[in-house]
Design a protein around this motif. Structure first.
Motif, mmCIF file in Angstrom:
data_model
loop_
_atom_site.group_PDB
_atom_site.id
_atom_site.type_symbol
_atom_site.label_atom_id
_atom_site.label_comp_id
_atom_site.label_asym_id
_atom_site.label_seq_id
_atom_site.Cartn_x
_atom_site.Cartn_y
_atom_site.Cartn_z
ATOM 1 N N UNK A 1 -14.841 -5.605 -5.368
ATOM 2 C CA UNK A 1 -16.143 -6.362 -5.192
ATOM 3 C C UNK A 1 -16.074 -7.193 -3.649
ATOM 4 N N UNK A 2 -14.943 -7.953 -3.611
ATOM 5 C CA UNK A 2 -14.856 -8.871 -2.387
ATOM 6 C C UNK A 2 -14.121 -8.559 -1.407
ATOM 7 N N UNK A 3 -13.014 -7.676 -1.318
ATOM 8 C CA UNK A 3 -12.460 -7.154 -0.310
ATOM 9 C C UNK A 3 -13.190 -5.953 0.507
ATOM 10 N N UNK A 4 -14.231 -6.605 0.975
ATOM 11 C CA UNK A 4 -15.236 -5.652 1.512
ATOM 12 C C UNK A 4 -15.692 -6.161 2.969
ATOM 13 N N UNK A 5 -16.114 -5.180 3.893
ATOM 14 C CA UNK A 5 -16.320 -5.832 5.333
ATOM 15 C C UNK A 5 -17.370 -6.898 5.278
ATOM 16 N N UNK A 6 -18.164 -6.745 4.527
ATOM 17 C CA UNK A 6 -19.405 -7.797 4.533
ATOM 18 C C UNK A 6 -18.936 -9.215 4.147
ATOM 19 N N UNK A 7 -17.955 -9.089 3.403
ATOM 20 C CA UNK A 7 -17.406 -10.658 2.991
ATOM 21 C C UNK A 7 -16.385 -11.011 4.252
ATOM 22 N N UNK B 1 -2.460 -4.999 8.689
ATOM 23 C CA UNK B 1 -3.541 -5.656 8.067
ATOM 24 C C UNK B 1 -4.718 -5.051 7.554
ATOM 25 N N UNK B 2 -5.084 -4.431 8.412
ATOM 26 C CA UNK B 2 -6.514 -3.308 8.302
ATOM 27 C C UNK B 2 -6.006 -2.279 6.868
ATOM 28 N N UNK B 3 -4.436 -1.852 7.014
ATOM 29 C CA UNK B 3 -4.248 -0.931 6.016
ATOM 30 C C UNK B 3 -4.125 -1.625 4.514
ATOM 31 N N UNK B 4 -3.660 -2.937 4.515
ATOM 32 C CA UNK B 4 -3.641 -3.463 3.010
ATOM 33 C C UNK B 4 -5.014 -4.080 2.636
ATOM 34 N N UNK B 5 -5.931 -4.261 3.522
ATOM 35 C CA UNK B 5 -7.301 -4.583 3.228
ATOM 36 C C UNK B 5 -8.070 -3.396 2.717
ATOM 37 N N UNK B 6 -7.728 -2.257 3.191
ATOM 38 C CA UNK B 6 -8.231 -0.889 2.610
ATOM 39 C C UNK B 6 -7.735 -0.012 1.756
ATOM 40 N N UNK B 7 -6.264 -0.288 1.628
ATOM 41 C CA UNK B 7 -5.405 0.673 0.728
ATOM 42 C C UNK B 7 -4.641 0.030 -0.192
ATOM 43 N N UNK B 8 -4.834 -1.259 -0.485
ATOM 44 C CA UNK B 8 -4.063 -2.078 -1.500
ATOM 45 C C UNK B 8 -3.562 -1.100 -2.629
ATOM 46 N N UNK B 9 -2.556 -0.959 -3.208
ATOM 47 C CA UNK B 9 -2.248 -0.298 -4.301
ATOM 48 C C UNK B 9 -0.923 -1.060 -4.850
ATOM 49 N N UNK B 10 -0.983 -1.442 -6.122
ATOM 50 C CA UNK B 10 0.191 -2.007 -6.767
ATOM 51 C C UNK B 10 0.151 -1.447 -8.246
ATOM 52 N N UNK B 11 1.559 -1.403 -8.859
ATOM 53 C CA UNK B 11 1.571 -0.962 -10.228
ATOM 54 C C UNK B 11 1.423 -2.188 -11.104
ATOM 55 N N UNK B 12 1.522 -1.665 -12.395
ATOM 56 C CA UNK B 12 1.114 -2.850 -13.403
ATOM 57 C C UNK B 12 2.128 -3.796 -13.478
ATOM 58 N N UNK B 13 3.410 -3.246 -13.127
ATOM 59 C CA UNK B 13 4.716 -4.053 -13.348
ATOM 60 C C UNK B 13 4.690 -5.289 -12.227
ATOM 61 N N UNK B 14 4.259 -4.837 -11.153
ATOM 62 C CA UNK B 14 4.323 -5.929 -9.973
ATOM 63 C C UNK B 14 3.251 -6.751 -10.257
ATOM 64 N N UNK C 1 0.820 -1.301 0.099
ATOM 65 C CA UNK C 1 0.133 0.015 -0.035
ATOM 66 C C UNK C 1 0.948 1.242 -0.014
ATOM 67 N N UNK C 2 0.297 2.598 -0.223
ATOM 68 C CA UNK C 2 1.375 3.617 -0.243
ATOM 69 C C UNK C 2 1.964 3.749 1.151
ATOM 70 N N UNK C 3 1.171 3.240 2.326
ATOM 71 C CA UNK C 3 1.854 3.461 3.806
ATOM 72 C C UNK C 3 2.835 2.496 4.008
ATOM 73 N N UNK C 4 2.629 1.240 3.408
ATOM 74 C CA UNK C 4 3.160 0.266 3.803
ATOM 75 C C UNK C 4 3.796 -0.738 2.475
ATOM 76 N N UNK C 5 4.578 -0.173 1.753
ATOM 77 C CA UNK C 5 5.280 -0.930 0.401
ATOM 78 C C UNK C 5 5.464 -2.376 0.826
ATOM 79 N N UNK C 6 5.676 -3.217 0.097
ATOM 80 C CA UNK C 6 5.940 -4.663 0.345
ATOM 81 C C UNK C 6 7.152 -4.794 1.281
#
Lengths: 86, 425
Positions: free
Chosen positions: B189-195, B112-125, B66-71
């Protein structure tokens, strides 16, 4: 024989029988005797129960019997049946 | 514990306003906490043509930062805390899990909360990871059992997404590098609290965990996607397939019968689980005959694997010689049909029920075991209570129930047989 009971909040019971003997007591020229004696105790029958009878007795309570450090877990419901078969 | 509750731990279950559910089990095992994040989306949810394997692929993407926690920063947190952490995907679920000391729990929970809400990855990765998934497919393909399952599903199902394995069809895996846009849709769609359900087991207080989860996961926004999984029509006849294996292998035979969905209300599935144990475990007559006495089979097992939708009761045997495959197949079918013809001994059934009940309870002997076991059931019914209901169903199964369920599900119409042996080089 000394009995040490360690209580916690777990619903499981683990029973360990610790003998103060190990390979340090193996006689000269007979290395492995302690291990073999333990294997006979844990994986064999007794004067009153055959090995199969012991397995059959442990089967319904889901208990496992082993040696070398890990010994059975039984549910708190029924440690007596393990003690009888063990 | 209650005399009839197989899940012997107290637990708290809480629903947040955004649909997220938290299950906390304060367990009597000191210092350690286990966190299982259960997403109720797996390969079953891959309903669109050409998208098989995406749930598993997405599990890989969740480690891309994510922006705050790169891999590398995410990895550093896991390293510093000493957390043991991993993930898996199967038909009905994707599960992310970590086990750590209680001092580090909130830090891991926040990352963990950060990656479920703010996941961001470039095309290359994304494209690199797609190739890693193809590599995983190729590696797994060297194992005959994986190929057997792939062909079994493809043969047994026509419309349901259980037709493909979690890994997906090879043709879809090969196209994954081009599906960057779709990967964002999948996350949306799926990385949502109701799932999602969080299972926390260990040296914790439920009220403290509740406050911590509210702090880090409370702002997660609910989604709106409803997944419509195609219903599989009745099979309409026995099916078969054969696999020629290009290198040396012992032959295999797999006999599968259509079976009902997991239920904690109907006892049919519970009865089939008991038949699996009575019929094919190491203490069964067929095991004794084929594996111990004749030694014509060196591997034999049966499984009525829990699934959200109707799946398969599967028996697999690895046979020493190709010439014996037919006889082993007949022996398996005779064993299955035998359950419809004659009732099993009541005392034997009682012993097996007792064994399964205690084996389940005894398996829950540490915090990680509690959380990982619950993760399986939570992805089916979203509550630990389902385990108590299931084991009450086992308790109630009679020899007559076993006969009825065998007669209903072990007919030829719902059968699928797959064989594999060396050939076709």
């Amino acid at each position: 024989m000394k009995v040490i009971a360690m209580r916690d909040g777990s619903p499981l019971v683990t029973i360990q029988v610790v003998f103060g003997t190990g390979s340090a007591q193996d006689p000269a020229g007979q290395g492995g005797v302690a291990w073999m004696a333990t294997a006979m105790l844990a994986s064999g029958g007794s004067r009153t129960l055959t090995y199969k009878q012991i397995l059959d007795a442990l089967f319904p309570i889901g208990a496992r019997r082993s040696f070398g450090g890990v010994l059975p877990d039984v549910q708190r419901d029924d440690p007596r049946s393990w003690l009888a078969a063990g | 514990m209650g005399q009839h509750d197989v899940f012997a731990y107290e637990y708290e279950q809480h629903d947040f306003a955004n649909g997220l559910r938290l299950i906390t089990v304060p367990a009597p095992y000191p210092e350690v906490v286990s966190l299982y994040i259960v997403v109720q989306a797996g390969s079953r949810n891959e309903v669109e043509e050409g998208r098989s394997g995406f749930a598993h692929f997405f599990e890989h993407m969740m480690f891309r930062g994510t922006p705050e926690y790169p891999p590398e920063r995410y990895e550093a947190v896991m390293q510093e805390t000493g957390a043991s952490s991993n993930a898996y995907t199967d038909d009905d679920r994707t599960v992310y899990h970590s086990t750590m000391t209680k001092e580090d729990f909130e830090r891991v929970l926040a990352v963990e909360a950060d990656r479920f809400q703010n996941l961001a990855y470039p095309l290359e990765g994304f494209q690199t990871e797609a190739l890693a998934v193809l590599g995983e497919y190729n590696k797994d393909s060297a194992e005959p059992v994986n190929k057997l399952f792939e062909v079994l599903r493809d043969t047994a199902f026509d419309t349901h997404t259980y037709k493909h394995t979690t890994m997906g069809f090879l043709r879809d895996i090969e196209r994954m590098p081009q599906m960057y846009e779709y990967s964002r849709t999948f996350f949306d769609r799926f990385y949502r609290p109701e799932y999602t359900t969080l299972v926390v087991a260990g040296d914790v207080r439920a009220d403290e965990v509740l406050a911590q989860v509210e702090r880090h996961w409370g702002g997660w926004v609910r989604g709106s996607y409803e997944c419509m999984v195609p219903v599989e029509p009745p099979p309409g006849g026995a099916r078969e397939a054969h696999i020629e294996w290009p290198t040396y292998t012992l032959p295999y035979v797999m006999v599968a019968q259509r079976a009902p969905a997991f239920s904690d209300e109907s006892s049919e599935g519970a009865a089939l689980d008991l038949i699996g144990f009575l019929g094919f475990s190491e203490s069964s007559p067929i095991y004794e005959r084929l594996v111990i006495e004749e030694q014509s089979v060196d591997l034999l097992w049966a499984s009525n694997a829990d699934h959200v939708d109707p799946y398969l009761f599967t028996v697999m045997a690895r046979v020493k010689e190709k010439e014996r495959v037919g006889a082993v197949r007949e022996a398996v079918l005779e064993t299955l049909c035998g359950f419809a013809e004659a009732p099993v001994d009541g005392q034997l059934l009682a012993n097996v029920k007792s064994h399964l009940r205690y084996r389940f309870a005894l398996g829950l002997n540490n915090s990680e075991a509690i959380a990982s076991t619950l993760a399986h059931y939570v992805s089916l019914r979203r509550t630990p209570e389902t385990t108590n209901k299931l084991y009450r169903l086992y308790e109630a199964v009679t020899p007559a129930d076993l006969q009825a369920v065998a007669a209903k599900y072990f007919g030829e119409a719902g059968r699928c047989v797959i064989t594999l042996w060396e050939g076709g080089r």
